[in-house]
Design a protein around this motif. Structure first.
Motif, PDB file in Angstrom:
ATOM      1  N   VAL A 261      38.370  38.243  29.600  1.00 24.56           N
ATOM      2  CA  VAL A 261      37.132  37.475  29.440  1.00 24.56           C
ATOM      3  C   VAL A 261      36.295  37.406  30.715  1.00 24.56           C
ATOM      4  CG1 VAL A 261      37.985  36.047  27.528  1.00 24.56           C
ATOM      5  CG2 VAL A 261      38.378  35.303  29.898  1.00 24.56           C
ATOM      6  N   GLU A 262      36.873  37.762  31.863  1.00 18.02           N
ATOM      7  CA  GLU A 262      36.129  37.691  33.120  1.00 18.02           C
ATOM      8  C   GLU A 262      36.617  38.791  34.060  1.00 18.02           C
ATOM      9  OE1 GLU A 262      35.999  35.417  37.364  1.00 18.02           O
ATOM     10  OE2 GLU A 262      37.449  34.822  35.831  1.00 18.02           O
ATOM     11  N   ALA A 263      35.698  39.343  34.830  1.00 16.29           N
ATOM     12  CA  ALA A 263      36.053  40.326  35.852  1.00 16.29           C
ATOM     13  C   ALA A 263      35.209  40.057  37.088  1.00 16.29           C
ATOM     14  CB  ALA A 263      35.818  41.746  35.339  1.00 16.29           C
ATOM     15  N   ASP A 264      35.865  39.836  38.225  1.00 11.67           N
ATOM     16  CA  ASP A 264      35.180  39.631  39.511  1.00 11.67           C
ATOM     17  C   ASP A 264      34.080  38.565  39.432  1.00 11.67           C
ATOM     18  OD1 ASP A 264      36.807  41.624  40.394  1.00 11.67           O
ATOM     19  OD2 ASP A 264      35.231  43.024  40.955  1.00 11.67           O
ATOM     20  N   GLY A 265      34.345  37.501  38.678  1.00 11.00           N
ATOM     21  CA  GLY A 265      33.401  36.389  38.628  1.00 11.00           C
ATOM     22  C   GLY A 265      32.321  36.503  37.573  1.00 11.00           C
ATOM     23  N   HIS A 266      32.419  37.492  36.670  1.00 10.24           N
ATOM     24  CA  HIS A 266      31.400  37.670  35.627  1.00 10.24           C
ATOM     25  C   HIS A 266      32.066  37.775  34.262  1.00 10.24           C
ATOM     26  CE1 HIS A 266      28.086  38.175  38.468  1.00 10.24           C
ATOM     27  NE2 HIS A 266      28.927  38.882  39.194  1.00 10.24           N
ATOM     28  N   TYR A 267      31.402  37.176  33.264  1.00 10.04           N
ATOM     29  CA  TYR A 267      31.950  37.171  31.916  1.00 10.04           C
ATOM     30  C   TYR A 267      31.926  38.579  31.311  1.00 10.04           C
ATOM     31  CZ  TYR A 267      31.412  32.087  32.153  1.00 10.04           C
ATOM     32  OH  TYR A 267      31.493  30.764  32.522  1.00 10.04           O
ATOM     33  N   VAL A 268      33.011  38.889  30.608  1.00 10.07           N
ATOM     34  CA  VAL A 268      33.196  40.187  29.968  1.00 10.07           C
ATOM     35  C   VAL A 268      33.100  40.008  28.455  1.00 10.07           C
ATOM     36  CG1 VAL A 268      34.956  41.955  29.507  1.00 10.07           C
ATOM     37  CG2 VAL A 268      34.614  41.113  31.826  1.00 10.07           C
ATOM     38  N   GLN A 269      32.520  40.995  27.784  1.00 12.21           N
ATOM     39  CA  GLN A 269      32.609  41.011  26.332  1.00 12.21           C
ATOM     40  C   GLN A 269      34.087  41.081  25.983  1.00 12.21           C
ATOM     41  OE1 GLN A 269      29.839  40.678  24.484  1.00 12.21           O
ATOM     42  NE2 GLN A 269      31.119  40.475  22.670  1.00 12.21           N
ATOM     43  N   PRO A 270      34.663  40.043  25.349  1.00 11.87           N
ATOM     44  CA  PRO A 270      36.122  39.971  25.206  1.00 11.87           C
ATOM     45  C   PRO A 270      36.714  41.199  24.512  1.00 11.87           C
ATOM     46  CG  PRO A 270      35.093  37.877  24.613  1.00 11.87           C
ATOM     47  CD  PRO A 270      33.986  38.869  24.764  1.00 11.87           C
ATOM     48  N   PHE A 271      37.837  41.674  25.049  1.00 12.37           N
ATOM     49  CA  PHE A 271      38.582  42.739  24.389  1.00 12.37           C
ATOM     50  C   PHE A 271      40.069  42.518  24.626  1.00 12.37           C
ATOM     51  CE2 PHE A 271      37.674  44.344  28.600  1.00 12.37           C
ATOM     52  CZ  PHE A 271      38.790  45.078  28.989  1.00 12.37           C
ATOM     53  N   VAL A 272      40.875  42.950  23.676  1.00 13.74           N
ATOM     54  CA  VAL A 272      42.309  42.668  23.659  1.00 13.74           C
ATOM     55  C   VAL A 272      43.075  43.858  24.229  1.00 13.74           C
ATOM     56  CG1 VAL A 272      44.297  42.090  22.214  1.00 13.74           C
ATOM     57  CG2 VAL A 272      42.047  41.127  21.681  1.00 13.74           C
ATOM     58  N   ILE A 273      44.060  43.550  25.082  1.00 11.87           N
ATOM     59  CA  ILE A 273      44.893  44.581  25.691  1.00 11.87           C
ATOM     60  C   ILE A 273      46.353  44.148  25.638  1.00 11.87           C
ATOM     61  CG2 ILE A 273      43.132  45.523  27.252  1.00 11.87           C
ATOM     62  CD1 ILE A 273      44.288  43.728  29.445  1.00 11.87           C
ATOM     63  N   ASN A 274      47.238  45.131  25.761  1.00  7.36           N
ATOM     64  CA  ASN A 274      48.671  44.857  25.900  1.00  7.36           C
ATOM     65  C   ASN A 274      49.063  44.757  27.364  1.00  7.36           C
ATOM     66  OD1 ASN A 274      51.542  46.547  26.281  1.00  7.36           O
ATOM     67  ND2 ASN A 274      51.606  44.861  24.795  1.00  7.36           N
ATOM     68  N   ASN A 275      48.422  45.599  28.190  1.00  5.91           N
ATOM     69  CA  ASN A 275      48.688  45.564  29.629  1.00  5.91           C
ATOM     70  C   ASN A 275      47.364  45.713  30.370  1.00  5.91           C
ATOM     71  OD1 ASN A 275      49.044  48.438  28.595  1.00  5.91           O
ATOM     72  ND2 ASN A 275      48.822  48.782  30.803  1.00  5.91           N
ATOM     73  N   LEU A 276      47.284  45.086  31.537  1.00  2.00           N
ATOM     74  CA  LEU A 276      46.067  45.089  32.345  1.00  2.00           C
ATOM     75  C   LEU A 276      46.258  46.016  33.534  1.00  2.00           C
ATOM     76  CD1 LEU A 276      43.261  43.713  33.048  1.00  2.00           C
ATOM     77  CD2 LEU A 276      44.612  42.179  34.512  1.00  2.00           C
ATOM     78  N   PHE A 277      45.407  47.037  33.637  1.00  2.00           N
ATOM     79  CA  PHE A 277      45.372  47.859  34.842  1.00  2.00           C
ATOM     80  C   PHE A 277      44.487  47.165  35.864  1.00  2.00           C
ATOM     81  CE2 PHE A 277      46.174  51.041  31.468  1.00  2.00           C
ATOM     82  CZ  PHE A 277      47.388  51.548  31.934  1.00  2.00           C
ATOM     83  N   ILE A 278      45.011  46.984  37.068  1.00  2.00           N
ATOM     84  CA  ILE A 278      44.276  46.231  38.079  1.00  2.00           C
ATOM     85  C   ILE A 278      44.469  46.905  39.433  1.00  2.00           C
ATOM     86  CG2 ILE A 278      46.201  44.588  38.380  1.00  2.00           C
ATOM     87  CD1 ILE A 278      44.048  42.414  38.890  1.00  2.00           C
ATOM     88  N   TYR A 279      43.373  46.977  40.179  1.00  2.03           N
ATOM     89  CA  TYR A 279      43.346  47.699  41.455  1.00  2.03           C
ATOM     90  C   TYR A 279      43.079  46.713  42.591  1.00  2.03           C
ATOM     91  CZ  TYR A 279      42.848  51.316  37.960  1.00  2.03           C
ATOM     92  OH  TYR A 279      43.053  52.112  36.852  1.00  2.03           O
ATOM     93  N   SER A 280      43.489  47.083  43.786  1.00  2.00           N
ATOM     94  CA  SER A 280      43.398  46.180  44.931  1.00  2.00           C
ATOM     95  C   SER A 280      41.982  45.642  45.110  1.00  2.00           C
ATOM     96  CB  SER A 280      43.836  46.908  46.204  1.00  2.00           C
ATOM     97  OG  SER A 280      43.734  46.050  47.317  1.00  2.00           O
ATOM     98  N   GLY A 281      41.877  44.317  45.184  1.00  4.62           N
ATOM     99  CA  GLY A 281      40.591  43.657  45.364  1.00  4.62           C
ATOM    100  C   GLY A 281      39.957  43.172  44.086  1.00  4.62           C
ATOM    101  N   GLU A 282      40.499  43.563  42.930  1.00  5.83           N
ATOM    102  CA  GLU A 282      39.931  43.137  41.651  1.00  5.83           C
ATOM    103  C   GLU A 282      40.506  41.789  41.220  1.00  5.83           C
ATOM    104  OE1 GLU A 282      38.573  46.753  38.886  1.00  5.83           O
ATOM    105  OE2 GLU A 282      40.739  46.475  38.923  1.00  5.83           O
ATOM    106  N   THR A 283      39.710  41.047  40.435  1.00  6.68           N
ATOM    107  CA  THR A 283      40.193  39.828  39.780  1.00  6.68           C
ATOM    108  C   THR A 283      39.787  39.864  38.309  1.00  6.68           C
ATOM    109  OG1 THR A 283      38.200  38.498  40.221  1.00  6.68           O
ATOM    110  CG2 THR A 283      39.909  38.509  41.916  1.00  6.68           C
ATOM    111  N   TYR A 284      40.671  39.356  37.465  1.00  6.76           N
ATOM    112  CA  TYR A 284      40.389  39.260  36.035  1.00  6.76           C
ATOM    113  C   TYR A 284      40.870  37.908  35.516  1.00  6.76           C
ATOM    114  CZ  TYR A 284      39.528  44.305  35.781  1.00  6.76           C
ATOM    115  OH  TYR A 284      39.024  45.562  35.963  1.00  6.76           O
TER     116      TYR A 284
END
Length: 572
Positions: A261-284
């Protein structure tokens, strides 16, 4: 007359009392007093020197509401080492000198000195802080910043509880040992991390060959798995952040889907996942429903992807109350996706769109385009990471001070390259590898629109291409698109998403691929843009932008005292 004057005074007094009350409700001052020092810790059961904030790693979480002022009084008690802290994702509007980037916006904080950071958190969201001096971040100096909506506002998605988790990779070598290896002609790469930490906790196998029994002890609670306790039937907003030094990660909670629902302080069009890929410096931010069998606990797992590695998965316990928090799940932990399967990682990147109505769309055209080829080179025999075959060096006097005080002779004034040989360069083929070093910067016209194309290529001497997470200080950027192979300057811009691209401050460029960004140069100051892999930036993989320096206010003397500004910290 006296009664009228008195009545008027009372009215004025009431007005100012109400004004101060309303102001204190809308925007508060949050004060923190921190001491940074080395302590022996065993976050993965292996004892080593760790940089702590008030004795902790991760450090204290900064909790605030939008438009609050944050004041951090930071004492450097490292004894023999400088320090600086970057407030990752905070744009530092009108306070560029408190961005916390040594060599760019400030001189480092000397041992024994106290430095005061003061800035406004102008937007709600999930952010970070971490060391930005040398390679100190991987020694444990990091933490979370959680900025809530202003009073009376509500999120566009409901949840019952709010939690933060930082994911990190962990090395047993000190940053000094690693930096020495990277800086030597007899190049010694940092290698793969020994552990993955979830909220500062991991578990290294103390029975591994060659491990000193006196340094590794699996019994203390310090390295017992992190426990996230949930109440059955409730919905949790989990703010997941990565501050890995090297690793890209896949995070999942056994048996539970997550809604982004959010990435780096901004709202995301919601989508469903089983696992989250995340890279250094990112926030979700993801929403998780505690809707599984409540009679047992579940595994949370973080796995290294994008690198063939030997690091075991990081594990935590997703604890359903009232089960005992130390009760291990009855199942085998999730294995996670294959490390070299790039398709699902690209798919997630493409799936992230801005929530309708949450952000303004980007300008339809840009004023300037930079193409940054991510290369690995040799410079006078030393291995370096580079942009367009130029490896970046920080100057002794921070750019912000040099530019504001018209000391431009302190760094190179030649224009760094804005592109590479698009026709003849083969991103899949080994190049000659020769490069140069420079401390020159990019000067941007204020309030113009800038496009950056990050182009990934083959790295030196290996038939592979790295994933590089790039972070821009002082700004957010629209992510216009991703692609495989070499960027086509004529056709690929036609495919840009100009309708609902997400705004971010950190973004990956995938192996042998490209990522296109657009931002407004509307924040007066000097800002770093660099790969967020600690060793890569240390080895020169970054650039610096200047914009609107004439609009920057008077610099505080507290940021001075190094290079050609020695003694300036005492100026009136």
């Amino acid at each position: 007359m006296v009664r009228v004057a008195l009545s008027q005074c009372i009215k004025i007094l009431i007005f100012f009392t109400l004004y101060l009350f309303v102001s204190s409700v809308d925007a508060r001052i949050r004060r923190y007093k921190w001491e940074v020092k080395y302590e022996y810790k065993s976050p993965d059961c292996y004892k080593k020197l760790v940089i702590t904030v008030n004795g902790k790693t991760p450090g204290p979480t900064i909790l605030a509401r939008e438009n609050d002022t944050i004041i951090v009084e930071l004492k450097n008690s490292l004894l023999t080492e400088n320090v600086a802290i970057h407030w990752h994702g905070i744009r530092q509007i009108e306070t560029p000198w408190f961005d916390g980037t040594e060599g760019v916006t400030q001189c480092p904080i000397l041992p024994g000195d106290t430095f005061i950071y003061e800035f406004v958190v102008d937007r709600p969201g999930t952010y970070l802080y971490h060391a930005h001096y040398g390679m100190q971040r991987e020694a444990g100096l990091y933490g979370s910043i959680r900025v809530l909506l202003g009073d009376g506002k509500t999120e566009p998605f409901p949840y019952d509880h709010d939690r933060s988790i930082i994911l990190n990779d962990w090395y047993h070598k000190t940053t000094f040992e690693q930096a020495t290896g990277l800086s030597s002609l007899d190049f010694d790469w940092v290698g793969e991390p020994q552990s993955i930490l979830i909220q500062g906790k991991g578990r290294f196998n103390c029975s591994s060959p060659g491990i000193d029994a006196g340094l590794c002890n699996a019994t203390p609670s310090e390295c017992s798995p992190y426990v996230l306790t949930v109440i059955p039937g409730k919905t949790y907003r989990l703010r997941i952040a990565s501050l890995t030094s090297l690793s890209a990660l896949s995070f999942e909670i056994e048996g539970h889907n997550m809604t982004v629902v959010e990435a780096d302080g901004h709202y995301v069009q919601p989508f469903v996942i089983n696992n989250l890929f995340i890279y250094s410096g990112e926030t979700y931010s993801v929403l998780i429903n505690a809707d599984q069998d409540p009679s047992r606990n579940y595994w949370a797992s973080a796995k290294v992807v994008s690198r063939q590695n030997t690091t075991p998965n990081g594990l935590a316990i997703f604890n359903y109350y009232p089960n005992h928090p130390r009760r291990y799940p009855p199942t085998v932990p999730p294995r996670g996706p294959a490390w070299n399967d790039t398709a699902p990682r690209m798919s997630q990147s493409l799936a992230i769109k801005a929530r309708q109505g949450s952000i303004s769309p980007p300008p339809p055209l840009s004023d300037r385009v930079f193409v940054f080829l991510n290369t690995q080179n040799k410079v006078n025999g030393y291995v370096r990471w580079s942009v367009n075959n130029v490896s970046f060096n920080l100057p002794h006097t921070p750019y912000l001070i040099s530019l504001k005080e018209n000391l431009t002779h302190l760094f190179q004034q030649s224009l760094p390259p804005t592109g590479y040989d698009f026709v003849n360069y083969d991103i899949y083929r080994e190049q000659d590898g020769n490069g140069t070093t420079s401390d020159s910067i990019y000067r941007l016209d204020f309030n113009t629109t800038v496009d950056i194309i990050l182009q990934n290529a083959r790295q030196l001497l290996q038939n592979r291409s790295e994933t590089h997470p790039w972070h821009l200080h002082g700004h957010d950027f629209w992510v216009l698109g991703y692609g495989d192979g070499k960027f086509d300057m004529f056709n690929d811009p036609k495919k840009y998403n100009l309708v609902n691209p997400i705004l971010k401050n950190t973004v990956p460029v995938h192996p042998y691929g490209w990522t296109a960004l657009r931002f407004r140069a509307d924040n007066p100051g000097v800002w770093a843009f660099h790969c967020h892999i600690e060793a890569h930036f240390y080895m020169g993989m970054g650039v610096v932008f200047e914009e609107g320096i004439e609009k920057v206010g008077r610099l505080p003397t507290s940021i001075m005292g190094c290079g050609d500004t020695k003694g300036w910290s005492q100026r009136p």
